[in-house]
Design a protein around this motif. Structure first.
Motif, PDB file in Angstrom:
ATOM      1  N   PRO A  24       0.787  -1.231   0.000  1.00 49.27           N
ATOM      2  CA  PRO A  24       0.000   0.000   0.000  1.00 49.27           C
ATOM      3  C   PRO A  24       0.824   1.289   0.000  1.00 49.27           C
ATOM      4  O   PRO A  24       1.983   1.314   0.395  1.00 49.27           O
ATOM      5  N   GLY A  25       0.187   2.351  -0.471  1.00 43.58           N
ATOM      6  CA  GLY A  25       0.688   3.714  -0.342  1.00 43.58           C
ATOM      7  C   GLY A  25      -0.535   4.606  -0.159  1.00 43.58           C
ATOM      8  O   GLY A  25      -1.671   4.134  -0.327  1.00 43.58           O
ATOM      9  N   VAL A  26      -0.314   5.868   0.117  1.00 43.65           N
ATOM     10  CA  VAL A  26      -1.494   6.735   0.321  1.00 43.65           C
ATOM     11  C   VAL A  26      -2.381   6.773  -0.932  1.00 43.65           C
ATOM     12  O   VAL A  26      -3.594   6.949  -0.824  1.00 43.65           O
ATOM     13  N   HIS A  27      -1.773   6.574  -2.107  1.00 39.92           N
ATOM     14  CA  HIS A  27      -2.560   6.680  -3.339  1.00 39.92           C
ATOM     15  C   HIS A  27      -3.467   5.483  -3.603  1.00 39.92           C
ATOM     16  O   HIS A  27      -4.467   5.607  -4.297  1.00 39.92           O
ATOM     17  N   ASN A  28      -3.061   4.278  -3.122  1.00 39.68           N
ATOM     18  CA  ASN A  28      -3.845   3.089  -3.484  1.00 39.68           C
ATOM     19  C   ASN A  28      -4.444   2.375  -2.281  1.00 39.68           C
ATOM     20  O   ASN A  28      -5.024   1.305  -2.415  1.00 39.68           O
TER      21      ASN A  28
END
Ligand code: TPP
Ligand code: MG
Length: 546
Positions: A24-28
């Motif tokens: 994960p990342g903040v975008h996904n």
């Protein structure tokens, strides 16, 4: 109203996906709860390359699509080596990456927003079948459905889907869309008739099976019996016939005894193979004429060796049509023209005669003795991988996986993780060198977390053995090949993975491997040993050996 992330998950779930891999990342991040809501298990790896390799391993063992969920920019870029491997190996991986939000993106300008790249999809164009960029929320469901269908349509391969982060997080209609799988085209009756005529006229035909035909076990066995033809396979197709099948040559085509068999043959039926460099000693291998190819991609079929007939369809469909035509005209099977068992004995005698390779043969024999028939083996681009890929007896299709392919070091261990998640009741064993294992040592954490029953074998020769050996052959010095290596067993234990160290490939190794596999829990087996590669393996050494 659901979110764009829910639309991704809904289409995946509707098309039968139950497990995906991600980081994960903040975008996904919105994909995690969405997958959970859709009943999809999201398995984490510790680096995006591991995510994509795991998706590839899942795809190779199941024959279904492996899905990798990664974040914008560096997250997406970290998958490219593994996606290239999937592309070269025709493995159906779908990479779903977030991208910069539509609300802050300005066409043609890099504004410098978080994770922004000039053209993220462009990173993937050279190593995918297609890149799909989603323009709006309504496009999300169709893009996932199309990606899945494209990835599975033969010749299979990876597909990239880029979705702006705001579309994933924002409201989206629940998608109703799934696509039917593409129907294979029927075999052209004229082409079948010409092929059958040539094969009937031949006295000594061979069947060459590539990865595109690896699931066509029954039809391969039938057509080979009808023709009385020995069957030679590429690395990818190993296991298409069981190891003890009387027509299976069961050794790489570049083994001198197999090459000699090809030289004596007077026709070739090539199913699902593009006859690439590593399987043909960079096209120095003599392939008998006339040649008949069965391939979904006629250009791929004939790009390396000229073909007299190309049957443009899926291997199963094409071979099935051929078996029916052969039955009509001949009524029965033919006596094999070659003594395949003698060829196998010659291969073995050749290997045994080479003192430098005794340890490699012992390694293969001990490994075969320790592993159950249902084991799934992942071999890395390392000296032990060369041995297994060429010589380990394989009982069934999709039971031996090798990154050849792209020749991608670091594949075996993370790909094994994906396979083990897919089929937790089958033992999965990866074989890496000390160099390649360090590419993804962090995935020991994923293994421990998932409690996946992978046995990771690390053959530790204190260096890049393949290159060390290649350099010695060429009388170069060893600069760059000698490595400091950690105590791999201690490393594994630090991750909470049980581990053992043994020396060499004798009784200790066989017992330790059998025990580790039987444990049904994550294990690492550290083997201190140095192997010489099989003489003839690499296309760098064309037509050596005799
Ligand atoms: C991604 C990638 N990087 C580099 C290489 C080049 N390469 C091929 S074999 C090899 C050495 C592998 O060392 P190790 O994993 O220890 O296995 P060994 O050869 O010692 O058995 C390297 C670096 C490659 N094939 N793929
Ligand atoms: Mg090594």
């Amino acid at each position: 109203m659901t979110t764009g992330a829910d639309a991704v998950a809904a289409v995946l779930a509707a098309t039968g996906t139950t497990i995906v891999f991600g980081l994960p990342g903040v975008h996904n991040q919105t994909l995690w709860p969405a997958c959970s809501r859709a009943g999809i298990r999201l398995v984490g790896a510790r680096h995006e390359q591991g995510v994509a390799f795991a998706a590839d391993g899942y795809a190779r063992v199941t024959g279904d699509v492996g899905v990798a969920l990664v974040t914008t920019g560096p997250g997406a870029a970290n998958t490219v080596g593994a996606v290239g491997e999937a592309w070269a190996s025709r493995s159906p991986v779908v990479v779903v990456a977030s991208d910069v939000a539509t609300t802050i993106r300005r066409p043609g300008i890099v504004r410098g927003s978080l994770h922004e790249a000039r053209d993220q999809a462009a990173l993937f164009r050279p190593v995918t079948k297609a890149t799909l960029e989603v323009p709006d929320v309504d496009g999300i469901g169709p893009a996932i459905a199309v990606a899945r269908t494209l990835a599975l349509a033969p010749p299979r391969g990876p597909v990239y889907v880029g979705i702006p982060t705001d579309l994933l997080a924002g409201p989206a209609p629940a998608p109703a869309l799934t696509l039917p799988p593409a129907e294979p085209t029927a075999a052209d009756p004229d082409a079948i008739a010409r092929a059958v005529e040539l094969l009937r006229a031949a006295r000594r035909p061979v069947v060459w099976v590539g990865g595109g035909a690896r699931d066509a076990s029954d039809t391969v066995a039938r057509v080979a019996a009808q023709l009385g033809a020995p069957v030679v396979t590429t690395f990818q197709a190993r296991g298409v016939l069981p190891a003890d099948h009387p027509l299976l040559v069961g050794a790489p085509p570049h083994e001198p005894a197999v090459t000699a068999l090809l030289e004596r043959a007077d026709a070739a039926l090539v199913a699902g193979s593009d006859l690439d460099g590593p399987n043909t000693q960079n096209w120095a291998l003599p392939l008998p004429e006339p040649r008949i190819a069965v391939n979904v991609d006629p250009d791929d079929a004939a790009k390396n060796y000229a073909m007299d007939v190309v049957i443009e369809t899926d291997a199963t469909v094409g071979l099935d049509a051929m078996t029916r035509a052969l039955r009509d005209e001949e009524g029965s099977t033919r006596e094999p023209w070659a003594d395949v068992a003698a060829t196998r004995r010659d291969v073995r005698a050749d290997l045994d005669a080479d003192a430098g390779t005794a340890a490699g043969i012992a390694f293969v024999d001990r490994t075969a003795a320790a592993l159950a028939e249902d084991a799934v083996v992942f071999a890395d681009m390392a000296v032990p991988g060369y041995w297994l890929a060429g010589y380990l007896p394989v009982a069934r299709p999709r039971a031996l996986h090798y990154p050849m392919g792209w020749g991608t070091l670091g594949f075996a261990f993370p790909a094994a993780l994906g396979a083990a998640v897919a089929s937790p009741t089958r033992p999965v064993v990866s074989f890496s060198g000390d160099g390649g294992f360090l590419f993804a040592t962090g995935e020991l954490a994923a293994l421990a977390q998932e409690r996946s029953p992978v046995t990771a074998v690390v053959v530790d020769d204190g260096g890049y053995g393949m290159l060390r050996w290649g350099r010695a052959e060429e009388e170069l010095d060893g600069i760059g090949t000698e490595l400091h290596t950690p105590d791999f067993a201690a490393v594994a234990r630090a991750f909470g993975v049980d581990a053992q160290t043994v020396d060499g490939f004798g009784d200790d190794y066989e017992r330790a491997l059998a025990g580790a596999v039987a444990a049904g829990t994550p294990r690492l087996l550290h083997v201190r040993a140095s192997l010489v590669p099989p003489r003839t393996t690499s296309p760098r050494w064309p037509r050596r050996g005799r």
